[in-house]
Design an enzyme around this catalytic site. Structure first.
Site, PDB file in Angstrom:
ATOM      1  N   CYS A 172       0.829  -1.207   0.000  1.00 20.56           N
ATOM      2  CA  CYS A 172       0.000   0.000   0.000  1.00 20.56           C
ATOM      3  C   CYS A 172       0.866   1.260   0.000  1.00 20.56           C
ATOM      4  O   CYS A 172       1.417   1.628  -1.025  1.00 20.56           O
ATOM      5  CB  CYS A 172      -0.988  -0.044   1.161  1.00 20.56           C
ATOM      6  SG  CYS A 172      -2.458   0.929   0.829  1.00 20.56           S
ATOM      7  N   HIS A 186      -3.599  -5.062   0.554  1.00 23.98           N
ATOM      8  CA  HIS A 186      -3.005  -5.579   1.800  1.00 23.98           C
ATOM      9  C   HIS A 186      -3.082  -7.106   1.825  1.00 23.98           C
ATOM     10  O   HIS A 186      -3.984  -7.672   2.461  1.00 23.98           O
ATOM     11  CB  HIS A 186      -3.748  -5.020   3.013  1.00 23.98           C
ATOM     12  CG  HIS A 186      -3.509  -3.567   3.249  1.00 23.98           C
ATOM     13  ND1 HIS A 186      -2.471  -3.101   4.015  1.00 23.98           N
ATOM     14  CD2 HIS A 186      -4.160  -2.471   2.784  1.00 23.98           C
ATOM     15  CE1 HIS A 186      -2.505  -1.770   4.042  1.00 23.98           C
ATOM     16  NE2 HIS A 186      -3.516  -1.361   3.298  1.00 23.98           N
ATOM     17  N   GLU A 226      -1.467  -9.117   3.484  1.00 23.56           N
ATOM     18  CA  GLU A 226      -1.246  -9.683   4.825  1.00 23.56           C
ATOM     19  C   GLU A 226      -2.546 -10.119   5.495  1.00 23.56           C
ATOM     20  O   GLU A 226      -2.546 -11.015   6.333  1.00 23.56           O
ATOM     21  CB  GLU A 226      -0.491  -8.680   5.724  1.00 23.56           C
ATOM     22  CG  GLU A 226      -1.262  -7.445   6.192  1.00 23.56           C
ATOM     23  CD  GLU A 226      -1.197  -6.264   5.243  1.00 23.56           C
ATOM     24  OE1 GLU A 226      -0.995  -6.484   4.029  1.00 23.56           O
ATOM     25  OE2 GLU A 226      -1.358  -5.110   5.701  1.00 23.56           O
TER      26      GLU A 226
HETATM   27  N1  GLN Z   1      -2.015   6.728   2.864  1.00 22.67           N
HETATM   28  C1  GLN Z   1      -2.076   5.978   1.646  1.00 22.67           C
HETATM   29  C2  GLN Z   1      -3.445   6.083   0.987  1.00 22.67           C
HETATM   30  O1  GLN Z   1      -4.392   6.478   1.597  1.00 22.67           O
HETATM   31  C3  GLN Z   1      -1.734   4.543   1.905  1.00 22.67           C
HETATM   32  C4  GLN Z   1      -2.749   3.826   2.752  1.00 22.67           C
HETATM   33  C5  GLN Z   1      -2.247   2.526   3.309  1.00 22.67           C
HETATM   34  O2  GLN Z   1      -1.035   2.260   3.295  1.00 22.67           O
HETATM   35  N2  GLN Z   1      -3.127   1.710   3.817  1.00 22.67           N
HETATM   36  O3  GLN Z   1      -3.578   5.784  -0.170  1.00 22.67           O
END
Ligand code: GLN
Length: 550
Positions: free
Chosen positions: A384, A510, A512
């Site tokens: 992310c 994600h 994970e």
């Molecule tokens: N802050 C970034 C976004 O909103 C990444 C979010 C995250 O890593 N979950 O896109």
């Protein structure tokens, strides 16, 4: 109330202190009951006023776990999913805030016209309803109440679960988790905190059937009898929960003490004994891996609290199980690299992981670490925010886009290579408004990503607002970055990789959250495998020089 008349309910409360591992205890009981062929689900009831933890810093209660349906939930749901190997949903996590919101919305609609709306019965009814909705399709519902007994906030939940047992009788049972501290000077285990905690629970009208006692030392028969005697609990229901090497050992410990037999006897359920061979294998692999150690550096934002990246930590451990290696993880705050930590420290590791996060703190440090990994062939997994940082790094240092940044961190950047998604431009509220939950992605055939997944169509869970800026895709691609996955309509970048690097993969989602001890997520399994290859392989000359301090 729509309850099936056969579902059994187990309510788990905690006392003495927090952080005793109530979630793992509840999940472990779930493992045993599931291994006996019962359909089990788990639920977390959180007493705080936030409608969900989505607006909380992970430094408060740990990571925000995202479910398939896009609910932002308590980290215990991650344990539940990993232990009972099922996908949960919004229904499996509620909070005081959500309960109150539902009741207040009803009141505004006029549903209670003429009546005073009160904690008892309206809030407690809604609490009971939120438990009952899980009955359908399940033989056992295990509901864990967050916080500790004695908190003002948890009172309505305790009253709700007290009434529940009153209404369904022997189909419900209360389990209480306590601490039995060892006082070194006296050389003794002390039962007094447990006595007090159970007394406090009894004052709310709840008699526990089972006590799970966290302890550093074994509870001998005498201590068990003593605790049982003071609390009206059957000695067979006093369970020792000693510190273990890995959380995946807890179900085996509970089985050793026949906790499942005790619970099922009380419920009058007769089912075959559990087959825990799979759990034994997992524990065995974690405790005695045969292929050495892989050292992973996680450079992130919320590294002060390991709970903040619980699922990342567990997924790395699962990757270790899959490869029969020990995984050692060091958590490094991104800002350390901004304050002078030389990125060459990474020479001591076999892989770099940059996890998700929000806000600018530590970003430049993460970018510096990623640059080192890219230039030195160190396996890199970006998640992310980790993908976003990798794109920024590549734009600045390879594609020559000076000042490249994310719109999240620099609204005036000349090259906003990460920008706001169209549908996010007009969003003004924070709770539950990101791109959340499971979405499909299409993988480029022949890419490393497609080889790792063994497929070109995948689904992963998301939680973000920002995206790779499509205006820069061509320029970046021309310099060697590969957009190895996109959304099915091709509009959003889902994964990137580098062709001339041993293992450099990042995902906007994600992964994970979907990793399980019994089935490591392919990205994590492959990342750890790449780390194991690095650990075994010859060290590049320039890396060796760095290691020698050259
Ligand atoms: N802050 C970034 C976004 O909103 C990444 C979010 C995250 O890593 N979950 O896109």
């Amino acid at each position: 109330m729509t309850r099936t008349d056969r579902t059994r309910y187990i309510f788990v409360t905690g006392g003495v202190v927090s952080s005793l591992g109530k979630g793992i205890a509840a999940a472990s009981l779930g493992v045993l009951l599931r291994a006996r062929g019962l359909r089990v689900t788990l639920q977390k009831l959180d007493p705080y006023i936030n409608v969900d933890p989505g607006t909380l810093s992970p430094l408060q209660h740990g990571e925000v776990f995202v479910t398939e349906d896009g609910a932002e939930t308590d980290l215990d749901l991650g344990h539940y999913e990993r232990f009972i190997q099922a996908n949960l949903s919004q229904e499996n996590n509620t909070t005081s805030g959500r309960i109150y919101r539902t009741v207040i919305e009803s009141e505004r609609r006029g549903d209670y016209l003429g009546r005073t709306v009160q904690v008892v019965p309206h809030i407690t009814d809604e609490i009971k309803r939120s438990v009952s909705v899980l009955a359908e399709g399940h033989d056992v519902v295990i509901s864990e109440v967050g916080g500790t007994v004695g908190d003002i906030e948890s009172l309505p939940f305790l009253e709700g679960i007290r009434q529940f047992r009153q209404e369904v009788g022997s189909r419900a049972m209360h389990v209480h988790l306590t601490l039995v501290p060892y006082i070194r000077a006296a050389g003794e285990l002390k039962t007094k905190p447990t006595q007090h905690s159970v007394r406090e629970l009894m004052q709310t009208g709840i008699q526990p059937a089972v006590l799970i006692c966290r302890t550093e030392h074994p509870l001998d028969e005498e201590i068990r009898e003593k605790i049982a005697g003071f609390t009206n609990v059957d000695p067979a229901g006093v369970i020792e929960a000693r510190d273990v090497e890995t959380i995946y050992e807890v179900p085996l410990e509970f089985r050793r003490q026949r906790l499942d037999d005790f619970v099922l006897r009380r419920f009058g359920i007769d089912v075959p004994t559990p087959d825990l061979a799979e759990w034994r294998r997992i524990v065995e692999r974690i405790k005695s891996p045969r292929r050495g150690t892989v050292r992973i550096a996680v450079v992130g934002k919320y590294t002060a609290l390991v709970d903040a990246y619980k699922s990342v930590e567990q997924a790395l451990i699962h990757g270790g199980i899959a490869n029969d290696v020990n995984v050692e993880i060091d958590w490094i705050g991104g800002e350390k690299l901004e304050q002078g930590l030389d990125p060459a420290f990474l020479v001591g590791y076999h892989g770099l992981l940059v996890p998700g996060g929000f806000g600018i703190r530590g970003i430049e440090g993460m970018i510096t670490a990623i640059r080192w990994a890219r230039e030195n062939g160190l396996p890199f997994l970006g998640i992310c925010l980790g993908l976003q940082c990798a794109v920024i790094e590549f734009a600045r240092h390879v594609a020559g886009l000076e000042g490249a940044h994310s719109f999240e961190f620099d609204r005036d950047s000349p090259h906003p290579v990460i920008c706001l998604m169209d549908e996010q431009r007009n969003v003004t509220t924070k709770g539950g408004t990101m791109r959340l939950g499971s979405y499909e992605a299409r993988l480029v055939p022949g890419s490393l990503a497609s080889r790792i997944y063994g497929s070109t169509g995948i689904t992963e869970r998301h939680r973000h607002r920002y995206e790779v800026n499509n205006d820069y895709r061509a320029a970046l691609q021309g310099r060697g970055i590969r957009f190895s996955a996109t959304t099915t309509d091709g509009k959003l970048v889902e994964m990137i990789e580098l062709a001339d690097h041993p293992w450099f993969v990042a995902s906007q989602s994600h992964p994970e959250f979907k990793s399980r001890p019994t089935a490591a997520h392919p990205l994590f399994a492959s990342f750890i495998e790449a780390g194991a290859i690095r650990a075994a392989g010859p060290v590049a000359p320039e890396t060796a020089a760095l290691a020698a301090g050259g």
